[in-house]
Motif scaffolding. Structure first.
Motif, short mmCIF file in Angstrom:
data_model
loop_
_atom_site.label_atom_id
_atom_site.label_comp_id
_atom_site.label_asym_id
_atom_site.label_seq_id
_atom_site.Cartn_x
_atom_site.Cartn_y
_atom_site.Cartn_z
N SER A 98 12.26 -8.58 -5.76
CA SER A 98 10.71 -8.52 -5.69
C SER A 98 10.36 -7.49 -6.79
CB SER A 98 10.26 -8.11 -4.24
OG SER A 98 10.68 -8.92 -3.20
N THR A 100 7.23 -4.70 -7.60
CA THR A 100 6.62 -3.77 -6.65
C THR A 100 5.41 -3.34 -7.63
OG1 THR A 100 8.23 -3.16 -5.01
CG2 THR A 100 6.41 -1.72 -5.27
N VAL A 128 4.50 -12.20 -0.54
CA VAL A 128 4.41 -10.97 -0.34
C VAL A 128 5.59 -10.66 0.66
CG1 VAL A 128 3.31 -8.97 0.66
CG2 VAL A 128 1.93 -10.39 -0.59
N THR A 131 4.17 -4.84 2.28
CA THR A 131 2.84 -4.09 1.83
C THR A 131 2.74 -2.69 2.71
OG1 THR A 131 0.72 -4.13 1.57
CG2 THR A 131 1.31 -5.59 3.51
N VAL A 392 -4.41 -8.52 1.58
CA VAL A 392 -3.05 -8.73 1.92
C VAL A 392 -2.78 -7.60 3.10
CG1 VAL A 392 -0.68 -8.72 1.19
CG2 VAL A 392 -2.27 -9.82 -0.13
N VAL A 422 2.52 -2.88 -2.85
CA VAL A 422 2.83 -4.36 -2.66
C VAL A 422 3.82 -4.71 -2.95
CG1 VAL A 422 1.76 -6.93 -2.52
CG2 VAL A 422 0.27 -4.91 -2.22
N ILE A 424 6.19 -8.14 -4.26
CA ILE A 424 5.75 -9.51 -4.35
C ILE A 424 7.00 -10.33 -4.85
CG2 ILE A 424 4.22 -11.24 -5.31
CD1 ILE A 424 2.12 -9.17 -5.70
#
Length: 1023
Positions: A98, A100, A128, A131, A392, A422, A424
């Protein structure tokens, strides 16, 4: 399909990334060479090593295709990142884990810019993983990197001294607190931090000159210029600062749209905005007073005025001088009309400057904001603006709503709008365009020039990105093709000509190809007005009835042109008949607009508009409009004739016959009138119109009218080369052709749409060399992945210096796809003659290419062509044509003394214009070879016929480069007395009283040698 659920992450079947979308960046050329052609017995065998090396291999065109066939599209690379971003590569097709993004709320938020390579379109999404709370995520989209992150670009409107904490700028767009402002250039440049963003300066212009000592100025607008405000007059060192003391009315200028005679008390004007009873107007140099205010336009009620004392022609200026702005103190120098006037307003608060900066110094903000490019005048179901904020609060996939589709996405940026963190894992686009892969292509093209290959497939992909499959957009039930991937996302009648032919050429017939065009034509026809005019555009084809509106006379005329062209390519007679009543009504509407010469007359209003919407209407008998009208008449007559032939028992056949006769007669009249009234014999070109449109000269030379006149046979044959030479010598530039000569006072934007017509005109005239030069000059950079504006598609237009005009520009516009169909129609040479390719021609244009091959789909099957030429002037051509069709194959000849042979079943018809023409009565495979034959006149011996004298052989050979050898004989000697390449011989004692002759042998490439003999000389005398 991705879900917008916030609680669960859906499973998406995603094909593995192939990397093919960046194939042109990652691989060398994928094209090997052309395939060898069959050698025919009637000509000498052609050495295998002299042919291209593509002998028995399958053509490798598939690697050129930009589409992938996938529906879940992922970015290929990270194009940039800013701020606190970790593992951005996770968001690419080959990434893992992911990414960030973290922001504390100060300064500019972090962002990631992702690059798909060629543009895509559909519904963007992101997934996502986690978060820190409720965080705002903005995603933005752009066709070019320049506009995905937007910086402020402005200028100082007044000088700023060292220590200043306020700067006054032309605009504050994209300025935010915490950014750096770069002020000035070179050694004097410095950076200041933005502390507060106030108001940008307001600008107006001086309508009339300002004299030294004046305290008043006429202006074009008084908006945001209140009493007490500072007014900066001029720019640079000449600038003066005054204070506004009174605000009056603005000055303005319009034009007469109809002649006005002496004694008249009413005038027809282009605009009545701002007019009041009692206004004093300057009409062509005389003053009158307004007595009543009506409506604008030639058909409007106009302005009532006191009686004119002189005659005034249409386009004469009508000027109102307003009271303008009064100010103090008086200016100390004079200023010209058009001088810039500014109220600096509150400006921008910055950290203290350390240097002095002059008026007009450059100002740029950094870093930019995640905004995306612009998309205006949008059709139905499209998201606007080009960014979207999503709140989100937890893990899940967040998908764009179905009615907010985004087309034209090469760059996809992600940023935060509120503080937080977050993570993702995925960013992508659910495709809503066909994204055709190699298996979906029905046509293809290759040549010895890789630049041309890239251009062909870029054009095909351009059309692909503009297609909307059934169900892809909200409530859509039928596939259509739009003008642009990003904008306008509307159906436009004029755009369908180039887009249609490229669609047929690349994607063939039926639901995958031609139905996109016929449905688009049908949508426009379905909203025909009561007066017979067909709308030029449709903003919403998904509703019933469709939403469509009149755009201009020219774009309404494109309806019959596009309809008949669709019939020519598809052979779909049922569709043509279903639209015939609409075509007929449109032709009647066209007739209602004509003058005594049979030419259509338009005004400077909306009816006079054409493809160059930004230039406004063109008044008078506009040449381009009337050439288009000629095409519509001749095409409609051609359609009616075929309908009579194919369904002669139809009850409407007699009506069709009458229509055909009437349209043919009108076409002849229109053609004659265009050449009699709109052709400038002195310059050898067509002019724009018979009248001026305001300050736009009717004598200006237009690219559109001249190109179409050549392409569609309006221009007499003897005028064609002069027209094309004029366009090249006077309109062509480094980045492409200017669309009008400078006296048109129109935009100079280079049009890929109209240049597509010039391209076809040059091919049609046999001007292949310049057609290829134009192709590369204008389109090659758009197909080059290293170009900063590359999208894998062709652009709407661009400036003369090659730059884009603004963020709204469409960089995937189907009207620009002309090179794709042109290369198949002319370099391969495949064109329909009778509807649906029932009969066809194959007439390759070779130019300096070494080889070309490809496939052109037809409703009956594919036509395949491959040809090569070499330095020995051998041309080899293979053609495969489908059963149930017939046609002519034109075999290129390298020289006048070339001969050709063809396969059994191909009947030689004759020689015409550098080709041998063969007739083919049925489908099959056909091979042809043309080659130069060696020819020679009887050689002659010249010189002093005595011992010690020199004899020389002379004579003409064809080709000129034939290699000659000479065998010298004396009568009675069994072997040559001299052999070799010398054409001279010195007589010796052994030749005395003997007679001499020479055998000359010519060799050229692999041709059989030719030997010719001189006459025998008299006896050689003694010295």
């Amino acid at each position: 399909m991705r879900s917008n659920s916030k609680s669960t992450r859906p499973t998406v079947e995603r094909p593995p990334s192939t990397g093919i979308r960046f194939g042109r960046l990652c691989t060398a050329g994928t094209v090997a060479a052309a395939m060898a052609f069959t050698t025919l017995a009637a000509l000498p065998a052609h050495a295998a090593d002299a042919l291209p090396a593509h002998a028995a291999e399958e053509p490798e065109w598939q690697g050129e295709v930009l589409g992938t066939g996938e529906t879940d599209l992922r970015p290929e690379v990270v194009a940039g990142a800013f701020g606190d971003v970790a593992n951005a590569e996770a968001l690419t097709a080959g990434g893992s884990g992911s990414a960030t993004l973290t922001w504390d709320g100060t300064g500019v938020a972090p962002y990631v810019i992702l690059d798909y390579g060629p543009v895509v379109g559909g519904l963007p999404y992101f997934t996502v993983e986690s978060t820190s709370g409720d965080v705002g995520v903005r995603t933005a989209y752009s066709e070019s990197l320049k506009y995905v992150i937007r910086k402020n670009e402005s200028q100082l409107v007044k000088a700023a001294s060292a220590g200043a904490e306020t700067v006054y700028v032309t605009n504050t767009t994209q300025m935010t607190v915490g950014q750096s402002l770069l002020i000035g250039t070179g050694e004097n440049q410095e950076s200041a931090t933005v502390l507060a963003v106030g108001q940008a300066a307001v600008t107006t212009t001086a309508f009339a000159p300002i004299a030294a000592g004046a305290t008043n100025v006429e202006v074009t607008t008084t908006a945001n210029l209140p009493v007490g405000a500072e007014l900066l007059i001029g720019t640079g060192a000449a600038q003066q600062s005054v204070t506004i003391t009174a605000v009056g009315r603005t000055s303005s200028q319009t034009t007469l749209v109809a002649d006005a005679s002496a004694g008249a008390t009413n005038i027809k004007v282009a605009s009545v905005v701002g007019r009041q009873v009692g206004d004093v107007l300057d009409v062509g140099g005389e003053n009158v007073t307004v007595t009543s205010v009506g409506t604008a336009g030639a058909a409007g009620t106009g302005l009532g005025v006191t009686a004119l004392t002189a005659n005034h022609v249409a386009t004469s200026p009508v000027i109102f001088h307003g009271s303008g702005l009064s100010f103090t103190p008086a200016v100390t120098a004079a200023f010209d009309a058009g001088t810039t006037l500014r109220n600096p307003r509150t400006g921008v608060t910055v950290s203290p400057l350390t240097k002095d900066h002059a008026t007009d110094s450059a100002v740029t903000s950094s870093p930019g904001n995640v905004v995306g490019d612009n998309a205006g005048y949008l059709g139905a179901g499209v998201g606007s603006p080009r960014n979207r904020v999503t709140q989100v609060s937890g893990a899940g996939t967040y998908t764009t709503p179905a009615n907010a589709l985004q087309g034209g996405i090469r760059f996809h940026a992600v940023t935060l709008t509120t503080p937080g963190t977050v993570s993702i894992s995925d960013v992508g686009v659910v495709s809503k365009f066909p994204n055709y892969g190699p298996d979906d292509y029905k046509g293809w093209f290759l040549s010895s020039d890789e630049v041309l290959n890239d251009i062909w497939y870029t054009g095909a992909y351009t059309v692909d990105t503009n297609m909307v499959p059934a169900g892809a957009q909200n409530n859509s039930t039928l596939p259509v093709i739009l003008d642009g991937a990003k904008r306008d996302r509307r159906i436009w009648a004029g755009d369908l000509f180039n887009a249609g032919r490229s669609t047929y050429t690349a994607f063939g017939y039926g639901p995958q190809g031609s139905e996109y065009i016929s449905n688009s034509i049908g949508v426009l026809g379905s909203r025909q007005a009561a007066n017979g005019s067909v709308p030029g555009e449709s903003a919403n084809w998904t509703s019933v009835p469709a939403v469509a509106q009149f755009y201009s006379t020219a774009y309404s005329i494109y309806f019959p042109v596009g309809l008949v062209d669709n019939y020519r390519y598809t052979g779909d007679l049922d569709f043509a008949i279903s639209q015939y009543g609409r075509l007929r009504a449109q032709m009647d509407y066209n007739l209602s607009l004509t003058n005594a010469d049979g030419l259509i007359v338009t005004t400077s209003g909306s009816d006079g508009r054409d493809w160059d919407f930004y230039d406004g209407g063109r008044a008078g008998t506009v040449t381009a409009t009337n050439v288009l009208y000629y095409r519509a008449l001749s095409e409609a007559a051609w359609l009616a004739g075929h309908m009579i032939e194919d369904v002669s028992t139809n009850a409407e056949a007699a009506t069709w016959a009458a229509d055909k006769a009437a349209w043919e007669a009108r076409a002849n009249q229109v053609k004659a009138s265009i050449n009699a009234t709109l052709f400038d014999a002195e310059r050898g070109v067509y002019r724009m119109s018979n009248v001026n449109t305001g300050n736009r000269s009717g004598n200006a030379v237009p690219q559109d009218a001249n190109s179409m006149a050549v392409l569609w046979g309006v221009a007499p044959e003897e005028k064609v080369s002069g027209i094309l030479d004029y366009l090249k010598n006077n309109l062509w530039g480094e980045q492409g052709p200017q669309p009008f000569s400078p006296d048109a006072n129109n935009s100079t934007l280079i049009s890929t749409h109209i240049s597509g017509f010039e391209l076809a005109a040059r091919y049609e005239a046999g001007n292949t060399e310049d057609a290829l030069a134009l192709t590369k000059t204008l389109w090659a950079r758009m197909a080059n992945p290293s170009d900063p504006f590359y999208t894998g598609a062709f652009w709407e237009n661009h400036q003369q210096n090659g730059d884009l005009t603004d963020a709204n520009k469409s960089l995937a516009h189907s009207w620009a796809s002309g090179p794709t169909w042109n290369m198949s129609a002319y370099l391969l040479g495949v064109k329909p003659v009778e509807p649906g390719f029932a009969t066809w021609t194959v007439k390759p244009h070779l130019s300096d290419l070494e080889w070309s091959e490809g496939q052109v789909p037809t409703p009956s099957g594919d036509i395949k062509v491959k040809w090569s030429q070499d330095d020995d002037e051998v041309v080899e051509l293979d053609v495969t044509v489908p059963d149930g069709t017939s046609g002519e194959i034109w075999v290129p000849l390298a020289a006048e003394n070339s001969v050709s042979v063809g396969s059994e079943g191909a009947t030689f018809k004759g020689r015409e214009g550098g080709y041998d023409v063969y007739e083919v009565a049925h489908g099959g495979d056909y091979s042809f070879t043309s080659a130069v034959t060696i020819k020679a006149d009887t050689p002659v011996i010249e010189g002093d016929l005595k011992v010690g004298g020199t004899l020389t052989v002379t004579g003409d050979w064809s080709p000129n480069s034939t290699q000659l050898t000479y065998d010298w004989y004396r009568i009675g000697a069994p072997t040559p007395i001299q052999s070799g390449t010398s054409d001279s011989y010195v007589l010796t004692d052994r030749d005395k009283n003997r007679r001499i002759y020479v055998e000359v042998t010519g060799s050229f490439g692999t041709r059989p040698p030719l030997t010719v003999q001189t006459d025998t000389t008299g006896k050689v005398a003694k010295e």
